[in-house]
Design an enzyme around this catalytic site. Structure first.
Site, PDB file in Angstrom:
ATOM      1  N   ASP A 233     -12.893  43.600 -29.811  1.00 26.15           N
ATOM      2  CA  ASP A 233     -13.210  43.106 -31.100  1.00 26.15           C
ATOM      3  C   ASP A 233     -13.831  44.186 -31.978  1.00 26.15           C
ATOM      4  OD1 ASP A 233     -13.785  40.650 -32.790  1.00 26.15           O
ATOM      5  OD2 ASP A 233     -15.964  41.203 -32.108  1.00 26.15           O
TER       6      ASP A 233
ATOM      7  N   ASP B 263     -15.922  43.400 -35.178  1.00 21.99           N
ATOM      8  CA  ASP B 263     -17.257  42.891 -35.820  1.00 21.99           C
ATOM      9  C   ASP B 263     -18.375  42.632 -34.812  1.00 21.99           C
ATOM     10  OD1 ASP B 263     -16.069  43.669 -38.271  1.00 21.99           O
ATOM     11  OD2 ASP B 263     -15.703  41.594 -38.546  1.00 21.99           O
TER      12      ASP B 263
END
Length: 496
Positions: free
Chosen positions: A329, A331
């Site tokens: 991922d 953020d």
């Protein structure tokens, strides 16, 4: 005419590479769609390959032929991938024969086709003990010196196992995994010459390191793995008995027990003499070779046992196949999350992120980003701004093999937005690995669920915004885990 095949040649820069490329360039028959040479030297230099054949050169970091072949076939976009070693010499009609072999394999529904190896000798008389090692290649099963596999099957099984660092057993391992998955491998009619490898009396000692790879084969396939690859019983039991007898004699002498030392010493002498005679009778039977065999036959048993013990320790936890790719991922996992970040100047990487990713790269793991970016659907981020931010992420953290970005909003009903599995499946396909060999590292339950929905594993790295129930769910799932930091999550991946 162009064949729907990529020829992949792993190399360590031997002079024979140019001879191979020249033979392919001048060969009769259709051209392969691609020729990829993978330079597996730790410090690659420029490869100047002459000829009209277009050759793409890649690098694999000196991690061995298994890892080099993986780099090559994953860069291919053809139905078939044919592996050639850099020291073989295809016959002038090899390309025409390859075309016929691939057509026959397709007609038979086979996943692979093995070429025929001829090992010509430059000398007359009986072959030496060392020469026989290479001569056995002519009758061996699944030798990747000339082996073609369908690319989709390579993806299915995850390619070569890079835990095999030598040119030994990595070919048997992948073929056994392919046939265990229900596929067939047939023998074709194309032919290559394989030279007899140069050898000294130390060669028979160096090859004992292969006992480490035998330990991995046993861990993966059980005690009958030799029979499954078409080999007879090895000599490890006899080497173990010889080493035990020698150790017993030395211990008895140290304990001042001469009778026990004599018994153990006689046992060692008998076992060592039997091994020496077996090798001598099977070799050239010259006086010069006898002296070499006598010395090496004394040293081989403890070396073989020592390497096997090291291999058993190294691979003590080798069960399921290790991960091949790490999906991340963006953020709050790799960079600090700014609300709908649209300015590359706002990119701030998480502490230790670059070092953690470089550790994965150094081990040859493939990396991909899987990120939801609904700000584009909301009109808060333009595609150009998103591209600039992602470029800054790559600039700070290094290159990624694939970027999977969902631009949809929560209510768009797409199949890509996490927790849907779409981006995980797409990343695995782009990397050329099965989803089951991927690990997704993220900070939300959506990351974990996307991985699990795709059949991948997941590691949750919670932040202050991660819900307690998401952490509990990750801890309780057999294919998920929780790590306090990104560095700790990478430690988990590398331990696997």
């Amino acid at each position: 005419m162009t064949l729907d095949v990529t020829v992949v040649v792993p190399t360590i820069g031997r002079d024979s590479l140019q001879r191979l490329i020249t033979a392919l360039d001048r060969g009769e028959g259709p051209r392969p769609a691609q020729v990829i040479v993978v330079d597996d030297r730790p410090a690659p230099q420029t490869l100047e390959l002459r000829g009209d054949l277009t050759v793409k050169v890649l690098e694999s970091g000196g991690r061995g032929p298994a890892a080099a072949r993986n780099v090559g076939w994953r860069a291919a976009d053809t139905r078939w991938v044919c592996f050639l070693d850099d020291d073989v010499m295809p016959t002038p009609t090899w390309l025409s024969a390859l075309e016929a072999d691939l057509a026959a394999a397709d007609a038979a529904g086979a996943a692979g086709t093995q070429g025929r190896l001829e090992v010509p000798r430059e000398t007359t008389g009986r072959p030496t003990d060392d020469e026989q090692r290479t001569l056995r290649l002519a009758t061996a099963q699944w030798i990747t010196a000339d082996m073609a596999y369908r690319r989709d099957v390579l993806v299915e099984v995850g390619g070569f196992d890079a835990r095999f660092p030598r040119a030994y057993r990595e070919d048997s391992d992948i073929a056994l995994r392919i046939t265990s998955a229900g596929h067939r491998i047939v023998v074709g009619d194309r032919r290559c010459e394989h030279p007899v490898a140069p050898a000294t009396w130390r060669t028979s000692l160096r090859v004992q390191a292969g006992n480490r790879d035998n330990a991995l084969m046993r861990r993966k396939f059980g005690p009958r793995w030799r029979a499954r690859i078409g080999e007879g019983n090895g000599r490890l039991p006899a080497h173990t008995a010889t080493t035990a007898a020698a150790a017993g004699a030395l211990l008895a002498l140290a304990a001042r027990r001469p009778r026990a030392a004599s018994v153990a010493g006689l046992a060692w002498t008998a076992l060592a003499a039997d091994f020496t005679l077996r090798r001598y009778r099977g070799g050239s039977r010259t006086a010069a070779e006898l002296s070499r065999i006598m010395l090496s036959s004394i040293m081989i048993p403890p070396l073989a046992v020592g390497h096997r013990l090291i291999g058993e320790w190294q691979h003590r936890a080798a069960g399921a196949e290790p991960p091949l790719a790490v999906l991340l991922d963006r953020d709050d996992t790799l960079i600090q999350d700014g609300p709908y970040l649209n300015d590359p100047r706002g990119v701030v990487s998480m502490p230790g992120a670059r070092r953690a990713l470089d550790r994965l790269r150094d081990r040859g793991l493939l990396l991909a980003i899987v990120t939801n970016q609904s700000g584009v659907a909301r009109g808060l981020i333009s595609p150009e701004q998103l591209g600039a931010v992602n470029a800054e992420v790559a600039g700070q953290l290094g290159p990624f093999h694939s970027w999977q970005v969902c631009l949809h909003g929560e209510d768009d009903g797409c199949a890509c937005r996490k927790p849907a599995p779409g981006m995980v499946v797409a990343a695995a396909a782009a990397l050329g690995v099965p989803p089951q060999r991927c690990v997704l590292i993220g900070d939300t339950g959506g990351d974990v669920q996307a991985a699990l929905n795709a059949g991948a594993r997941a590691i949750l790295v919670p932040t202050d915004r991660t819900r307690v129930e998401e952490i509990s769910a990750a801890r309780s799932h057999p294919r998920a885990a929780v790590a306090p930091t990104l560095t700790a999550a990478v430690d988990m991946v590398l331990r696997a």
